[in-house]
Design an enzyme around this catalytic site. Structure first.
Site, PDB file in Angstrom:
ATOM      1  N   ASP A   1       0.814  -1.210   0.000  1.00 38.75           N
ATOM      2  CA  ASP A   1       0.000   0.000   0.000  1.00 38.75           C
ATOM      3  C   ASP A   1       0.852   1.267   0.000  1.00 38.75           C
ATOM      4  O   ASP A   1       1.415   1.652   1.021  1.00 38.75           O
ATOM      5  CB  ASP A   1      -0.923   0.004   1.212  1.00 38.75           C
TER       6      ASP A   1
ATOM      7  N   ASP B   1      -1.709   5.026  -6.055  1.00 39.41           N
ATOM      8  CA  ASP B   1      -1.983   4.205  -4.873  1.00 39.41           C
ATOM      9  C   ASP B   1      -2.114   2.735  -5.241  1.00 39.41           C
ATOM     10  O   ASP B   1      -3.042   2.338  -5.940  1.00 39.41           O
ATOM     11  CB  ASP B   1      -3.271   4.687  -4.201  1.00 39.41           C
TER      12      ASP B   1
END
Length: 416
Positions: A86, A292
């Site tokens: 992440d 992301d």
């Protein structure tokens, strides 16, 4: 409450089958924020090989149902941990026994009592004192709470232990006093292969901030395999010196800092559907897209989304599916082979990134056969857009925090 970076992770359970969850706010609210000190590490470096091949710290990553999992080893003896990759958050955390309120995982949880090098962080430690809203337990341990935009949450104790990585030469690299959250109460949209989460943002507790300066700089590169690639096929993530993205075909765009934000924002000028160009709304300004890896689809501002959606629909020769209520307003098509749709070019400042249907058309669920849907969704609020992991697949992407740039190179990541 303060922000330490952004979090836009939309986990698998949020993306499949309930795609409406994608429209949730992607900002992370870090109920507690933590800071690590790099000078607390002890590193066991491997020796250089006789032919002077450069040693690069690496970790395998695999695809699993819309997310990507990285392998690291924690503890003594080392236990393999597979954590969600992440770039939209900072904290590294894993599920730890005993776990009073945890989601199901298929592998045994990490047991701190079985590691001879594990230590809880004390309330008196400078590490705990750097928490904006530190919570001291009755046992004088430094507790943390860390929340995400999809209402996922982890609670536990801040801890240190030995972390072990591999390298391109196959030699191990061990770091003692590696800072992470030992989660004893973890809830939300995580799948059973995720034993925790590896925060790769630019904040002080992230993996990159902790180890980057020790291995030649705060930089890393990733190569994410496409959706539904066999989980047995690994690509790699590289850290520090030697992780730069170089060679023919590389394009680079600057990172644009945002106040109190540690995630990776870039500026999107517009999108081309084949040869038709649609500009980004000029009133939105810079830093309008978050890169992301924790969010699967692309999220676009409403105005740009509407134009791209309509043009993609015009370019696809097939008839869209309109008789399946479960698909909602998605643009989906029935085809038994990969959809032959238009290419899309994302025009970032200084970098044009071409996307093919393998990166933009995805089955609505992992089990669905013969249906492909446009993996681009609209944002109805004023938050920045998101350049999710579907679009990032089959690109070698380098994040250089020292130079403040992101680089893209077309690559077959299944062969990395």
């Amino acid at each position: 409450m303060t922000y330490r970076g952004q979090k836009s992770m939309v986990p698998l359970q949020s993306f499949y089958p309930y795609l409406a969850i994608i429209f949730l706010l992607f900002h992370v609210l870090h109920l507690s924020s933590i800071e690590a000190q790099n000078d607390g590490f002890t590193i066991k470096l491997f020796r250089k090989t006789s032919n002077n091949i450069q040693n690069i710290v690496q970790a395998p990553i695999n695809a699993y149902i819309g997310q990507h999992l990285m392998e690291i080893y924690i503890g003594t003896p080392p236990i393999k941990i597979t954590g969600l990759v992440d770039t939209g958050s900072d904290l590294i955390w894993i599920q730890c026994a005993p776990c009073l309120g945890c989601y199901k995982q298929i592998k045994p949880m990490f047991d701190p009592l079985k590691s001879s090098t594990y230590n809880n962080i004390s309330c008196d430690s400078p590490l705990c004192h750097k928490l904006d809203t530190g919570v001291c337990s009755p046992e004088k341990r430094c507790n943390y709470t860390y929340g995400y935009g999809d209402n996922s949450l982890t609670k536990g104790v801040l801890a240190q232990d030995t972390a072990t990585f591999t390298s391109n030469t196959g030699k191990p690299v061990s770091l003692s006093r590696f800072l992470f959250g030992c989660g004893h109460n973890n809830t939300g949209g995580f799948n059973d292969h995720e034993m925790g989460l590896i925060g790769l943002g630019g904040g002080p507790t992230s993996l990159i901030s902790q180890i980057g300066p020790l291995f030649g700089g705060k930089k890393f590169s990733q190569c994410l395999v496409p959706f539904l690639t066999d989980i047995k096929i690994s690509s790699r993530m590289s850290f520090g010196k030697g992780s730069q993205v170089l060679g023919n075909g590389v394009v680079t765009t600057p990172l644009v800092p945002r106040e109190k934000d540690t995630s990776y924002f870039v500026t999107l000028l517009g999108i081309s559907v084949e040869d038709t160009y649609f500009p980004m709304n000029s009133t939105i300004g810079k830093a309008n897209m978050l890169v992301d890896s924790g969010t699967p689809p692309i999220l676009l501002p409403q105005q740009l989304y509407d134009k791209v959606f309509a043009e993609v629909r015009n370019k696809v020769a097939l008839k869209p599916i309109t008789d399946d209520p479960s698909l909602g307003t998605q643009l989906c098509y029935r085809t038994q082979t990969n959809l032959k749709g238009p290419t899309l070019t994302f025009h970032f400042v200084g970098a044009n990134v071409l996307l093919t249907p393998i990166q933009t058309f995805i089955p609505p669920t992992p089990q669905t056969k013969g249906i492909f849907c446009l993996a681009i969704y609209n944002r109805t609020n004023s938050d920045p857009g998101v350049y999710g992991n579907f679009a990032q697949s089959n690109y070698l992407i380098g994040f250089d925090l020292d130079r403040q740039v992101v680089s893209f190179k077309p690559t077959d990541c299944t062969k990395q």
